[in-house]
Design an enzyme around this catalytic site. Structure first.
Site, short mmCIF file in Angstrom:
data_model
loop_
_atom_site.label_atom_id
_atom_site.label_comp_id
_atom_site.label_asym_id
_atom_site.label_seq_id
_atom_site.Cartn_x
_atom_site.Cartn_y
_atom_site.Cartn_z
N HIS A 189 14.86 39.35 -24.57
CA HIS A 189 15.08 38.15 -23.76
C HIS A 189 16.46 38.17 -23.11
O HIS A 189 17.04 37.12 -22.79
CB HIS A 189 14.93 36.87 -24.59
CG HIS A 189 13.62 36.74 -25.29
ND1 HIS A 189 12.55 36.02 -24.77
CD2 HIS A 189 13.18 37.24 -26.47
CE1 HIS A 189 11.53 36.08 -25.60
NE2 HIS A 189 11.88 36.84 -26.65
N SER A 319 30.77 49.06 -0.70
CA SER A 319 31.10 47.84 0.00
C SER A 319 31.95 48.13 1.22
O SER A 319 32.79 49.04 1.21
CB SER A 319 31.84 46.87 -0.92
OG SER A 319 32.29 45.73 -0.22
N LYS A 325 34.61 49.83 -4.56
CA LYS A 325 33.38 49.38 -5.20
C LYS A 325 32.29 50.44 -5.06
O LYS A 325 32.08 50.99 -3.97
CB LYS A 325 32.89 48.07 -4.56
CG LYS A 325 31.80 47.36 -5.36
CD LYS A 325 31.51 46.00 -4.74
CE LYS A 325 30.64 45.15 -5.63
NZ LYS A 325 29.31 45.73 -5.86
N GLU A 332 18.75 51.33 -6.72
CA GLU A 332 18.30 50.31 -5.76
C GLU A 332 17.27 50.89 -4.80
O GLU A 332 16.27 50.24 -4.48
CB GLU A 332 19.51 49.77 -4.99
CG GLU A 332 20.46 48.96 -5.88
CD GLU A 332 21.79 48.67 -5.22
OE1 GLU A 332 22.52 47.78 -5.70
OE2 GLU A 332 22.14 49.34 -4.22
#
Length: 460
Positions: A189, A319, A325, A332
């Site tokens: 969870h 980025s 970054k 993805e």
């Protein structure tokens, strides 16, 4: 239009101009004029499969004494050029075309007929090599189109998707072995759970991919059925009964794959069972890949404000505004491809419902969607292995930090203190932002037995 740049052909609907150097003919041109829909064409694998069928049909018809040798040999040579990709620019019809794929079949027939006539010196004893009478002899769109789809799909799965999945499974198993001694907190969870080894998590991923591999391999077996000889609706009609086994044997020889006649020709002609079945297996793979890649994104989140239990290979800046970054780009990308696969499965299934009476008229969209899905899934899996999985590193110190802070270790106290008392200690530790050991020590309850019960290794 200049007569120097265009030629005119006549068909049952009348005269129509075509580009002078185009190998396709009037039926292709009419479809080209009618269907300017997406700019998408059938992939190289499908055109290759069409060439294989046309070459095999010509050889079979020659052996049965139905096609003159000069015509048959010219068709075989032209078809082999199509197989090699020499005339792909002349396969011009939009994926979204008239139902069943008649236009695409005629595109192949016309290109091969015109090229074969050229090879034969412009004429033979029978005159011009004809796209219907010669190239399409003993065939129909309704049996050749789905057979071309099956040939293309099998080749792409056997030589592409399945090897890529095997490599992914092997890569995950290798990481499982590499990370077998790294203890960490489990999570259910998305909350603290009892400890697990990082290698065990990766072993689970490997097992899931293995199951998907086996499922796709099993369902692919149905694609080996080729309904060649089914003609328009599954009846042999005036076809030589030796034609189906002979052409399938020739295709098997050309592809080195064990194609076979359908157990039920009428079922083959009526439905696109095999693509629907394999597409469903590919959707299941996509679902599991989304789970795995999402897990890896969570486990690598941070690097300072997330879990950071693993580090992914850096493949590109992440980025345009935040210097330094780095994002989980490969994960993805894989997730995006899997979303496309899930949508594609819905498209193929929906098109499968258009099997009315003797044929399915939505074969073009099934073929394009199915083959495109195999291609992008194969490429995504191969890229995932090469640019991500193979380079993952474990951050053992971070794993140990989160494990020591996990409140789920209180599970070890239940056999000693009872569920209710252990729950109270866990809740107190959470409220006071302390570790379990700190609370137990403050209560004077930290004994060797308790410490042993809280040892993460005791949970593995």
């Amino acid at each position: 239009m200049s007569s120097q740049n265009y030629r005119t052909e006549k068909d049952p609907l009348g005269k129509i101009p075509l580009p002078e150097k185009a190998y396709y003919g009037s039926q292709t041109q009419r479809a080209l004029d009618n269907f300017q829909i997406s700019g998408r064409r059938f992939p190289r694998s499908f055109i290759k499969a069409q060439g294989i069928i046309k070459a095999a049909a010509a050889k079979t018809n020659m052996e049965l004494g139905l096609l003159p040798d000069a015509v048959g040999q010219a068709i075989i040579t032209a078809s082999e050029e199509v197989i090699e990709g020499k005339w792909d620019e002349h396969f011009v019809i939009d994926v979204y075309q008239a139902g069943a794929g008649t236009s695409q079949n005629m595109n192949a027939n016309e290109v091969i007929a015109n090229r074969a006539s050229e090879i034969a010196g412009g004429a033979t004893d029978t005159g011009r090599i004809h796209p219907n009478d010669h190239v399409n002899m003993s065939q129909s769109t309704n049996d050749t189109f789905p057979s071309a789809l099956n040939i293309a799909a099998v080749e792409n799965i056997v030589h592409g998707l399945l090897p890529a999945l095997f490599e992914l499974q092997q890569s995950l198993e290798k990481k499982s072995e590499e990370f077998k001694d790294v203890l960490k907190s489990g999570r259910t969870h998305l909350h603290d759970a009892i400890p697990i080894r990082l290698g065990q998590e990766f072993y689970g991923y490997a097992g899931t991919i293995k199951e998907c591999y086996e499922q796709i391999n099993r369902t692919t077996d149905a694609l080996y059925e080729l309904g060649l000889g089914g003609k328009a609706i599954g009846t042999l009609g005036n076809l030589d009964p030796n034609y189906p086994p002979k052409i399938i044997k020739e295709i098997s020889s050309r592809t080195n794959l064990p194609f076979r006649e359908p157990e039920n020709m009428f079922s083959f002609m009526q439905n696109r069972n095999a693509p629907i079945r394999v597409m469903m297996a590919m959707k299941e793979l996509a679902v599991h890949l989304i789970k795995i890649t999402s897990d890896l994104r969570l486990l690598s989140s941070g690097p300072r404000t997330g879990l950071e239990e693993i580090t992914l290979p850096s493949v590109q800046p992440g980025s345009t505004i935040m210097p330094g970054k780095v994002n989980p780009a490969i994960l993805e990308m894989t997730h995006m491809v899997c979303c496309q696969i899930i949508g594609a499965e819905a498209s193929v299934t929906t098109a499968g419902t258009a099997s009315q009476l003797e044929i399915n008229v939505m074969m073009p969209v099934i073929a394009h969607t199915f083959l495109d899905s195999i291609e992008i899934l194969t490429n995504a899996v191969a890229t995932l292995v090469e640019k991500c999985i193979a380079g993952i590193q474990a951050n053992e110190d971070t794993c140990n930090h989160w494990m020591e802070a996990s409140l789920a270790l209180v599970t070890g106290l239940s056999p000693i203190l009872g569920y209710d008392k252990a729950s109270q200690i866990g809740m107190q530790a959470d409220e006071e932002k302390k570790t379990l050991k700190q609370v137990l020590e403050e209560k004077g309850m930290l004994s060797k037995k308790i410490e042993k019960a809280l040892d993460p290794k005791g949970f593995i």
